[in-house]
Design a protein around this motif. Sequence first.
Motif, PDB file in Angstrom:
ATOM      1  N   VAL A 284      17.931   0.796  -9.400  1.00 37.53           N
ATOM      2  CA  VAL A 284      17.005   1.214  -8.507  1.00 37.53           C
ATOM      3  C   VAL A 284      15.904   1.906  -9.249  1.00 37.53           C
ATOM      4  CG1 VAL A 284      16.639   3.116  -6.955  1.00 37.53           C
ATOM      5  CG2 VAL A 284      18.835   1.565  -6.740  1.00 37.53           C
ATOM      6  N   CYS A 285      16.104   2.719 -10.296  1.00 40.61           N
ATOM      7  CA  CYS A 285      15.050   3.221 -11.199  1.00 40.61           C
ATOM      8  C   CYS A 285      14.396   2.505 -11.831  1.00 40.61           C
ATOM      9  CB  CYS A 285      15.583   4.191 -12.277  1.00 40.61           C
ATOM     10  SG  CYS A 285      16.624   5.604 -11.546  1.00 40.61           S
ATOM     11  N   LEU A 286      14.741   1.299 -12.200  1.00 41.54           N
ATOM     12  CA  LEU A 286      13.763   0.062 -12.711  1.00 41.54           C
ATOM     13  C   LEU A 286      13.061  -0.473 -11.867  1.00 41.54           C
ATOM     14  CD1 LEU A 286      16.291  -1.299 -15.443  1.00 41.54           C
ATOM     15  CD2 LEU A 286      14.046   0.051 -15.900  1.00 41.54           C
ATOM     16  N   ALA A 287      13.587  -0.663 -10.647  1.00 39.08           N
ATOM     17  CA  ALA A 287      12.649  -1.408  -9.622  1.00 39.08           C
ATOM     18  C   ALA A 287      11.669  -0.692  -9.115  1.00 39.08           C
ATOM     19  CB  ALA A 287      13.594  -2.137  -8.721  1.00 39.08           C
ATOM     20  N   THR A 288      12.030   0.617  -8.784  1.00 36.62           N
ATOM     21  CA  THR A 288      11.084   1.501  -8.062  1.00 36.62           C
ATOM     22  C   THR A 288       9.720   1.772  -8.645  1.00 36.62           C
ATOM     23  OG1 THR A 288      12.949   2.427  -7.079  1.00 36.62           O
ATOM     24  CG2 THR A 288      10.929   3.696  -6.744  1.00 36.62           C
ATOM     25  N   PRO A 289       9.882   2.116  -9.964  1.00 42.88           N
ATOM     26  CA  PRO A 289       8.412   2.355 -10.682  1.00 42.88           C
ATOM     27  C   PRO A 289       7.495   1.211 -10.434  1.00 42.88           C
ATOM     28  CG  PRO A 289      10.231   3.087 -12.072  1.00 42.88           C
ATOM     29  CD  PRO A 289      10.842   2.585 -10.778  1.00 42.88           C
ATOM     30  N   ALA A 290       7.848  -0.112 -10.651  1.00 42.13           N
ATOM     31  CA  ALA A 290       7.139  -1.096 -10.861  1.00 42.13           C
ATOM     32  C   ALA A 290       6.298  -1.386  -9.278  1.00 42.13           C
ATOM     33  CB  ALA A 290       8.031  -2.358 -10.974  1.00 42.13           C
ATOM     34  N   ALA A 291       6.912  -1.165  -8.324  1.00 39.44           N
ATOM     35  CA  ALA A 291       6.463  -1.247  -6.949  1.00 39.44           C
ATOM     36  C   ALA A 291       5.291  -0.200  -6.737  1.00 39.44           C
ATOM     37  CB  ALA A 291       7.369  -0.933  -5.806  1.00 39.44           C
ATOM     38  N   SER A 292       5.355   0.999  -7.433  1.00 36.05           N
ATOM     39  CA  SER A 292       4.770   2.114  -7.160  1.00 36.05           C
ATOM     40  C   SER A 292       3.533   2.070  -7.975  1.00 36.05           C
ATOM     41  CB  SER A 292       5.332   3.421  -7.288  1.00 36.05           C
ATOM     42  OG  SER A 292       5.813   3.614  -8.539  1.00 36.05           O
ATOM     43  N   GLN A 293       3.566   1.324  -9.214  1.00 31.96           N
ATOM     44  CA  GLN A 293       2.350   1.385 -10.125  1.00 31.96           C
ATOM     45  C   GLN A 293       1.113   0.558  -9.641  1.00 31.96           C
ATOM     46  OE1 GLN A 293       4.183  -0.329 -13.718  1.00 31.96           O
ATOM     47  NE2 GLN A 293       5.269   1.699 -14.426  1.00 31.96           N
ATOM     48  N   THR A 294       1.242  -0.194  -8.624  1.00 30.09           N
ATOM     49  CA  THR A 294       0.062  -0.744  -8.381  1.00 30.09           C
ATOM     50  C   THR A 294      -0.205  -0.364  -6.928  1.00 30.09           C
ATOM     51  OG1 THR A 294       1.346  -2.609  -7.689  1.00 30.09           O
ATOM     52  CG2 THR A 294       0.176  -2.820  -9.928  1.00 30.09           C
ATOM     53  N   PRO A 295      -0.585   0.850  -6.653  1.00 26.12           N
ATOM     54  CA  PRO A 295      -0.806   1.111  -5.244  1.00 26.12           C
ATOM     55  C   PRO A 295      -2.228   0.447  -4.801  1.00 26.12           C
ATOM     56  CG  PRO A 295      -1.584   3.080  -6.980  1.00 26.12           C
ATOM     57  CD  PRO A 295      -0.882   1.899  -7.627  1.00 26.12           C
ATOM     58  N   GLU A 296      -2.226   0.381  -3.318  1.00 22.32           N
ATOM     59  CA  GLU A 296      -3.315  -0.644  -2.633  1.00 22.32           C
ATOM     60  C   GLU A 296      -4.541   0.646  -3.003  1.00 22.32           C
ATOM     61  OE1 GLU A 296      -4.970  -3.595  -1.047  1.00 22.32           O
ATOM     62  OE2 GLU A 296      -3.015  -3.316  -1.593  1.00 22.32           O
ATOM     63  N   PRO A 297      -5.791   0.060  -3.225  1.00 16.31           N
ATOM     64  CA  PRO A 297      -6.938   1.054  -3.404  1.00 16.31           C
ATOM     65  C   PRO A 297      -7.385   1.386  -2.067  1.00 16.31           C
ATOM     66  CG  PRO A 297      -7.397  -1.277  -3.869  1.00 16.31           C
ATOM     67  CD  PRO A 297      -6.103  -1.122  -3.583  1.00 16.31           C
ATOM     68  N   SER A 298      -7.563   2.914  -1.984  1.00 12.75           N
ATOM     69  CA  SER A 298      -7.929   3.433  -0.724  1.00 12.75           C
ATOM     70  C   SER A 298      -9.364   3.001  -0.449  1.00 12.75           C
ATOM     71  CB  SER A 298      -7.827   5.014  -0.726  1.00 12.75           C
ATOM     72  OG  SER A 298      -8.688   5.397  -2.044  1.00 12.75           O
ATOM     73  N   LEU A 299      -9.499   2.995   0.800  1.00  9.88           N
ATOM     74  CA  LEU A 299     -10.941   2.584   1.460  1.00  9.88           C
ATOM     75  C   LEU A 299     -11.996   3.676   1.405  1.00  9.88           C
ATOM     76  CD1 LEU A 299      -9.790   0.556   4.397  1.00  9.88           C
ATOM     77  CD2 LEU A 299     -10.892  -0.449   2.225  1.00  9.88           C
ATOM     78  N   PRO A 300     -12.984   3.759   1.447  1.00  6.25           N
ATOM     79  CA  PRO A 300     -14.164   4.653   1.409  1.00  6.25           C
ATOM     80  C   PRO A 300     -13.906   5.386   2.869  1.00  6.25           C
ATOM     81  CG  PRO A 300     -15.346   2.775   0.993  1.00  6.25           C
ATOM     82  CD  PRO A 300     -13.762   2.154   1.225  1.00  6.25           C
ATOM     83  N   ARG A 301     -14.274   6.772   2.969  1.00  6.90           N
ATOM     84  CA  ARG A 301     -14.156   7.302   4.137  1.00  6.90           C
ATOM     85  C   ARG A 301     -15.157   6.890   5.368  1.00  6.90           C
ATOM     86  NH1 ARG A 301     -14.431  13.617   2.711  1.00  6.90           N
ATOM     87  NH2 ARG A 301     -15.725  12.753   0.967  1.00  6.90           N
ATOM     88  N   ASP A 302     -16.264   6.744   4.790  1.00 10.34           N
ATOM     89  CA  ASP A 302     -17.305   6.343   6.046  1.00 10.34           C
ATOM     90  C   ASP A 302     -17.616   4.792   5.711  1.00 10.34           C
ATOM     91  OD1 ASP A 302     -19.523   6.140   7.685  1.00 10.34           O
ATOM     92  OD2 ASP A 302     -20.204   7.828   7.614  1.00 10.34           O
ATOM     93  N   ILE A 303     -17.076   3.874   6.544  1.00 10.57           N
ATOM     94  CA  ILE A 303     -17.407   2.331   6.209  1.00 10.57           C
ATOM     95  C   ILE A 303     -18.949   2.183   6.333  1.00 10.57           C
ATOM     96  CG2 ILE A 303     -16.990   1.745   8.499  1.00 10.57           C
ATOM     97  CD1 ILE A 303     -15.853  -1.052   7.418  1.00 10.57           C
ATOM     98  N   PHE A 304     -19.520   2.997   7.321  1.00 12.68           N
ATOM     99  CA  PHE A 304     -21.118   2.571   7.546  1.00 12.68           C
ATOM    100  C   PHE A 304     -21.795   3.184   6.536  1.00 12.68           C
ATOM    101  CE2 PHE A 304     -19.189   2.590  11.804  1.00 12.68           C
ATOM    102  CZ  PHE A 304     -20.048   1.478  12.596  1.00 12.68           C
TER     103      PHE A 304
END
Length: 150
Positions: free
Chosen positions: A9-29
Amino acid sequence: MRRTFALLVCLATPAASQTPEPSLPRDIFAHLAANTWAFPNVDQMHCDENPHSVTFDAARETSWFDWRGPMINYLGETDQQGVYDVLESDEGSITMLLHGEQRRTDAGEPVVWILRLIDGGEAYCWDRTDWDPPRCTHVHVRCHGPAPIS
């Protein structure tokens, strides 16, 4: 046995959390309007050749896509601007109708486009309200200024 399970579990969990989805800008316009955009894989439409800007009226009801120089539009005509009516938006997309749109859905209605921010706002692509499942086509990348010389 318990240690082996915990270790897996410890080995699998960090790999998934190391590539977070980039957040979007607050105001798309504001993000779209503050940058220039270009086709990364279309000759003579790169950032240093013929980028475009995106602007909106104060009410965010109309959008203008303006190219630095002439380009060929979907009708095969030379053009330099596209104008859209903004129909709705959320944090990552804007749904718009192109003025003079001649493409039609299977139901015979004008195509309605969805601009989707991708890669944390580093690019956008187009989807259509009549496409299922959602697709991403015609990717445009955010243009960055030239690198410093010194």
